[in-house]
Design an enzyme around this catalytic site. Structure first.
Site, PDB file in Angstrom:
ATOM      1  N   LYS A  12      -8.210   3.413  -5.323  1.00  0.00           N
ATOM      2  CA  LYS A  12      -7.020   3.200  -6.148  1.00  0.00           C
ATOM      3  C   LYS A  12      -6.599   1.736  -6.075  1.00  0.00           C
ATOM      4  O   LYS A  12      -6.951   1.002  -5.151  1.00  0.00           O
ATOM      5  CB  LYS A  12      -5.865   4.103  -5.716  1.00  0.00           C
ATOM      6  CG  LYS A  12      -5.424   3.949  -4.255  1.00  0.00           C
ATOM      7  CD  LYS A  12      -4.353   2.912  -4.010  1.00  0.00           C
ATOM      8  CE  LYS A  12      -3.853   2.942  -2.575  1.00  0.00           C
ATOM      9  NZ  LYS A  12      -3.063   1.754  -2.190  1.00  0.00           N
ATOM     10  N   GLY A  99      -7.247  -2.513   0.914  1.00  0.00           N
ATOM     11  CA  GLY A  99      -6.078  -1.953   0.253  1.00  0.00           C
ATOM     12  C   GLY A  99      -6.394  -0.998  -0.877  1.00  0.00           C
ATOM     13  O   GLY A  99      -5.516  -0.674  -1.688  1.00  0.00           O
ATOM     14  N   LEU A 100      -7.629  -0.522  -0.941  1.00  0.00           N
ATOM     15  CA  LEU A 100      -8.054   0.354  -2.035  1.00  0.00           C
ATOM     16  C   LEU A 100      -7.964   1.831  -1.667  1.00  0.00           C
ATOM     17  O   LEU A 100      -8.298   2.696  -2.483  1.00  0.00           O
ATOM     18  CB  LEU A 100      -9.481   0.013  -2.463  1.00  0.00           C
ATOM     19  CG  LEU A 100      -9.686  -1.414  -2.976  1.00  0.00           C
ATOM     20  CD1 LEU A 100     -11.179  -1.662  -3.275  1.00  0.00           C
ATOM     21  CD2 LEU A 100      -8.864  -1.667  -4.227  1.00  0.00           C
ATOM     22  N   GLY A 101      -7.525   2.123  -0.450  1.00  0.00           N
ATOM     23  CA  GLY A 101      -7.265   3.508  -0.068  1.00  0.00           C
ATOM     24  C   GLY A 101      -8.482   4.333   0.265  1.00  0.00           C
ATOM     25  O   GLY A 101      -8.414   5.569   0.205  1.00  0.00           O
ATOM     26  N   GLY A 102      -9.594   3.702   0.624  1.00  0.00           N
ATOM     27  CA  GLY A 102     -10.825   4.451   0.841  1.00  0.00           C
ATOM     28  C   GLY A 102     -10.720   5.527   1.906  1.00  0.00           C
ATOM     29  O   GLY A 102     -11.127   6.670   1.692  1.00  0.00           O
ATOM     30  N   SER A 105      -8.535   8.346   0.709  1.00  0.00           N
ATOM     31  CA  SER A 105      -9.222   9.132  -0.314  1.00  0.00           C
ATOM     32  C   SER A 105     -10.266  10.040   0.309  1.00  0.00           C
ATOM     33  O   SER A 105     -10.419  11.206  -0.082  1.00  0.00           O
ATOM     34  CB  SER A 105      -9.869   8.198  -1.343  1.00  0.00           C
ATOM     35  OG  SER A 105     -10.473   8.936  -2.386  1.00  0.00           O
ATOM     36  N   ASP A 137      -0.911   7.415   2.081  1.00  0.00           N
ATOM     37  CA  ASP A 137      -1.601   7.422   0.791  1.00  0.00           C
ATOM     38  C   ASP A 137      -2.341   8.723   0.515  1.00  0.00           C
ATOM     39  O   ASP A 137      -2.778   8.960  -0.614  1.00  0.00           O
ATOM     40  CB  ASP A 137      -2.606   6.261   0.712  1.00  0.00           C
ATOM     41  CG  ASP A 137      -1.940   4.908   0.540  1.00  0.00           C
ATOM     42  OD1 ASP A 137      -0.720   4.869   0.295  1.00  0.00           O
ATOM     43  OD2 ASP A 137      -2.643   3.892   0.647  1.00  0.00           O
TER      44      ASP A 137
END
Length: 210
Positions: A12, A99-102, A105, A137
């Protein structure tokens, strides 16, 4: 031999990120719009009958007990009382510390996948609440749609976004989220926006406080 089932775990983007306050327990209050993008990790999950949770292939440099997808499996198993287990593998494509939420997720995908594979039939609302115990998140990824985000990440309102293209650059420097939020230089008093403000003005009225 049990066949593993593949599951996608999308990344994200925070289209903006405002820090509007801080709770007494130290958690920061945020406003953001989270947008799902096509970049994704690929998980493979196989059900075990012996109750064991094993990570067969995972994130280099992260111990299995610290891996969010492993923690998610143990948490769901404990809270549901399920006697089944799982073998977990991941093809990691989302950069760490970007910061992509891996990690969040991956955890959400494990919750959703095992809910189905273990035939638990939990509603999404219950999985969302459980996911918050793993990270702020995780509820967003459990919900699985673009969202206006408030609180510490647990208050979600689905939003429609234009069909934008995004360019994602990966500098060779991972950034610790905890380290950023602990910085004394972090802005913590942004004036809260309303969803209507974002809808009317788009990203022109927004910024990244981090």
């Amino acid at each position: 031999m049990v066949t593993a089932t593949p599951f996608p775990a999308p990344a994200k983007l925070n289209l903006f990120l405002h820090v509007v306050g801080r709770r007494a327990d130290g958690y920061h209050l945020l406003q953001s719009v989270f947008a799902l993008i096509e970049l994704q990790d690929r998980l493979e999950i196989a059900v075990r009958n012996d109750g064991a949770i094993r990570r067969l292939r995972g994130n280099d440099g992260i111990r299995p007990e610290d891996d969010l997808m492993v923690r998610a499996a143990f948490l769901l198993q404990r809270e549901s009382g399920c006697t089944l287990g799982a073998d977990l593998s991941i093809d990691k494509r989302i950069p760490l510390g970007g910061g992509l939420g891996g990690g969040s997720s991956d955890a959400a995908t494990v919750l959703l996948a095992l809910n189905a594979l273990w035939n638990l039939d939990w509603p999404v609302s219950r999985l969302t609440k459980l996911g918050l115990a793993l990270g702020a998140d995780v509820p967003f990824f459990v919900q699985g749609c673009n969202a206006w985000v408030e609180g510490i990440g647990e208050t979600l309102v689905p939003v429609e976004l234009p069909p934008w293209w995004y360019v994602v650059l990966e500098p060779p420097v991972p950034v610790s989220t905890a380290g950023i939020f602990a910085s004394p230089e972090l802005t913590r008093n942004s004036i809260p926006l309303k969803i209507a403000d974002f809808s009317a003005n788009g990203l022109g009225s927004c910024r990244n406080d981090l």
